[in-house]
Scaffold this motif. Sequence first.
Motif, PDB file in Angstrom:
ATOM      1  N   ASN A  49      13.308 -15.047   8.479  1.00 53.15           N
ATOM      2  CA  ASN A  49      12.409 -14.337   7.574  1.00 53.15           C
ATOM      3  C   ASN A  49      13.141 -14.093   6.263  1.00 53.15           C
ATOM      4  O   ASN A  49      14.243 -13.524   6.254  1.00 53.15           O
ATOM      5  CB  ASN A  49      12.001 -13.001   8.204  1.00 53.15           C
ATOM      6  CG  ASN A  49      10.771 -12.412   7.566  1.00 53.15           C
ATOM      7  OD1 ASN A  49      10.154 -13.016   6.707  1.00 53.15           O
ATOM      8  ND2 ASN A  49      10.408 -11.211   7.978  1.00 53.15           N
ATOM      9  N   ASN A  51      12.864 -12.462   2.339  1.00 51.25           N
ATOM     10  CA  ASN A  51      12.112 -11.530   1.502  1.00 51.25           C
ATOM     11  C   ASN A  51      12.779 -11.358   0.144  1.00 51.25           C
ATOM     12  O   ASN A  51      14.015 -11.310   0.045  1.00 51.25           O
ATOM     13  CB  ASN A  51      12.021 -10.157   2.167  1.00 51.25           C
ATOM     14  CG  ASN A  51      11.170 -10.165   3.412  1.00 51.25           C
ATOM     15  OD1 ASN A  51       9.956 -10.270   3.347  1.00 51.25           O
ATOM     16  ND2 ASN A  51      11.807 -10.064   4.564  1.00 51.25           N
ATOM     17  N   THR A  53      13.621  -8.764  -2.597  1.00 47.92           N
ATOM     18  CA  THR A  53      13.775  -7.321  -2.611  1.00 47.92           C
ATOM     19  C   THR A  53      14.650  -6.934  -3.805  1.00 47.92           C
ATOM     20  O   THR A  53      14.881  -7.723  -4.700  1.00 47.92           O
ATOM     21  CB  THR A  53      14.389  -6.825  -1.280  1.00 47.92           C
ATOM     22  OG1 THR A  53      14.464  -5.409  -1.290  1.00 47.92           O
ATOM     23  CG2 THR A  53      15.778  -7.404  -1.057  1.00 47.92           C
ATOM     24  N   ARG A  57      15.972  -1.684  -1.998  1.00 50.04           N
ATOM     25  CA  ARG A  57      15.161  -2.127  -0.861  1.00 50.04           C
ATOM     26  C   ARG A  57      13.799  -1.453  -0.817  1.00 50.04           C
ATOM     27  O   ARG A  57      13.180  -1.357   0.238  1.00 50.04           O
ATOM     28  CB  ARG A  57      15.890  -1.870   0.467  1.00 50.04           C
ATOM     29  CG  ARG A  57      17.319  -2.353   0.509  1.00 50.04           C
ATOM     30  CD  ARG A  57      17.387  -3.872   0.614  1.00 50.04           C
ATOM     31  NE  ARG A  57      18.768  -4.317   0.570  1.00 50.04           N
ATOM     32  CZ  ARG A  57      19.570  -4.348   1.631  1.00 50.04           C
ATOM     33  NH1 ARG A  57      19.104  -3.985   2.801  1.00 50.04           N
ATOM     34  NH2 ARG A  57      20.804  -4.764   1.508  1.00 50.04           N
ATOM     35  N   MET A  60       9.516  -5.149  -0.737  1.00 52.50           N
ATOM     36  CA  MET A  60       9.779  -6.339   0.065  1.00 52.50           C
ATOM     37  C   MET A  60       8.602  -7.298  -0.086  1.00 52.50           C
ATOM     38  O   MET A  60       7.474  -6.936   0.221  1.00 52.50           O
ATOM     39  CB  MET A  60       9.959  -5.976   1.544  1.00 52.50           C
ATOM     40  CG  MET A  60      11.288  -5.324   1.885  1.00 52.50           C
ATOM     41  SD  MET A  60      12.630  -6.530   2.014  1.00 52.50           S
ATOM     42  CE  MET A  60      13.923  -5.500   2.711  1.00 52.50           C
ATOM     43  N   THR A  61       8.872  -8.499  -0.556  1.00 54.16           N
ATOM     44  CA  THR A  61       7.841  -9.528  -0.676  1.00 54.16           C
ATOM     45  C   THR A  61       8.275 -10.746   0.121  1.00 54.16           C
ATOM     46  O   THR A  61       9.298 -11.362  -0.186  1.00 54.16           O
ATOM     47  CB  THR A  61       7.628  -9.933  -2.145  1.00 54.16           C
ATOM     48  OG1 THR A  61       7.278  -8.787  -2.913  1.00 54.16           O
ATOM     49  CG2 THR A  61       6.525 -10.971  -2.259  1.00 54.16           C
ATOM     50  N   ASN A  62       7.500 -11.067   1.155  1.00 51.89           N
ATOM     51  CA  ASN A  62       7.882 -12.190   2.003  1.00 51.89           C
ATOM     52  C   ASN A  62       7.637 -13.510   1.290  1.00 51.89           C
ATOM     53  O   ASN A  62       6.602 -13.725   0.666  1.00 51.89           O
ATOM     54  CB  ASN A  62       7.092 -12.153   3.311  1.00 51.89           C
ATOM     55  CG  ASN A  62       7.516 -13.261   4.258  1.00 51.89           C
ATOM     56  OD1 ASN A  62       6.885 -14.307   4.342  1.00 51.89           O
ATOM     57  ND2 ASN A  62       8.607 -13.037   4.964  1.00 51.89           N
ATOM     58  N   TYR A  89      10.947 -18.961  -4.246  1.00 53.95           N
ATOM     59  CA  TYR A  89      11.373 -17.646  -4.732  1.00 53.95           C
ATOM     60  C   TYR A  89      11.235 -17.436  -6.231  1.00 53.95           C
ATOM     61  O   TYR A  89      11.160 -16.293  -6.699  1.00 53.95           O
ATOM     62  CB  TYR A  89      12.824 -17.364  -4.312  1.00 53.95           C
ATOM     63  CG  TYR A  89      13.886 -18.178  -5.021  1.00 53.95           C
ATOM     64  CD1 TYR A  89      14.279 -17.858  -6.320  1.00 53.95           C
ATOM     65  CD2 TYR A  89      14.527 -19.239  -4.393  1.00 53.95           C
ATOM     66  CE1 TYR A  89      15.265 -18.596  -6.976  1.00 53.95           C
ATOM     67  CE2 TYR A  89      15.511 -19.973  -5.033  1.00 53.95           C
ATOM     68  CZ  TYR A  89      15.878 -19.649  -6.314  1.00 53.95           C
ATOM     69  OH  TYR A  89      16.842 -20.368  -6.970  1.00 53.95           O
TER      70      TYR A  89
END
Length: 222
Positions: A49, A51, A53, A57, A60-62, A89
Amino acid sequence: MSRLRLVSELDITGNFKELEVPELGKDIDLTLKLSNGTSSDKTITVHFNANITGYTRSVMTNILMESVSISMASKEEKEIPFKIPYSKYIQRLLDDKVVEVTALCKWDDTGKVLISQVITLKTPSLNIKVLGDAVINNPLSVEVTFTNPLNENLSDCKVLAEGSGLIKQQIEKKISLKPKEKTTVTIEFKPYMTGSKQLNIVVDCNKTVTIEGFLIIVVKES
């Protein structure tokens, strides 16, 4: 009170291998190293996973999820590659340029371990060169040289210059860059105070690329 899960030597353990700091504009290549410390063969499912960030923190964006199953013999070690493509990304990065990767490893009915790695992408540097001597109230030019780290055009880039004793009002220059293009921007100003002064330069391109640098300039009497 939080409860920590102790991992014995007869368990599945792992870590992300030490890598060079990934550069902005390139794929992020990681390797997860797993060790089967048990006395039996195991089938392990790894859920990766990734993310976007920040240092706090708070967001959080996956950007990517992948799963893979592997078989491991007793006492065996294996390495599993995991790639985050640049395209996944680049449009979602925050100013901190931080990506957090986790690997949740599960085996049997209850065995599991979570392995994580925080990555701060390396941003390109810029070079600042003073042309001539810095003399109070006399025109002074500096050259700012930097490179577009991306494989795409960067439009509406701003080169911002400021510095107490050097520039009374922030100077802004707009430019556009082709993929991987190296450019030099000349900035002119008149220092208005003598002594050691700090010139600050920021290159801001659509919040995707931000490059910062500074240079100490000693301003002399006329």
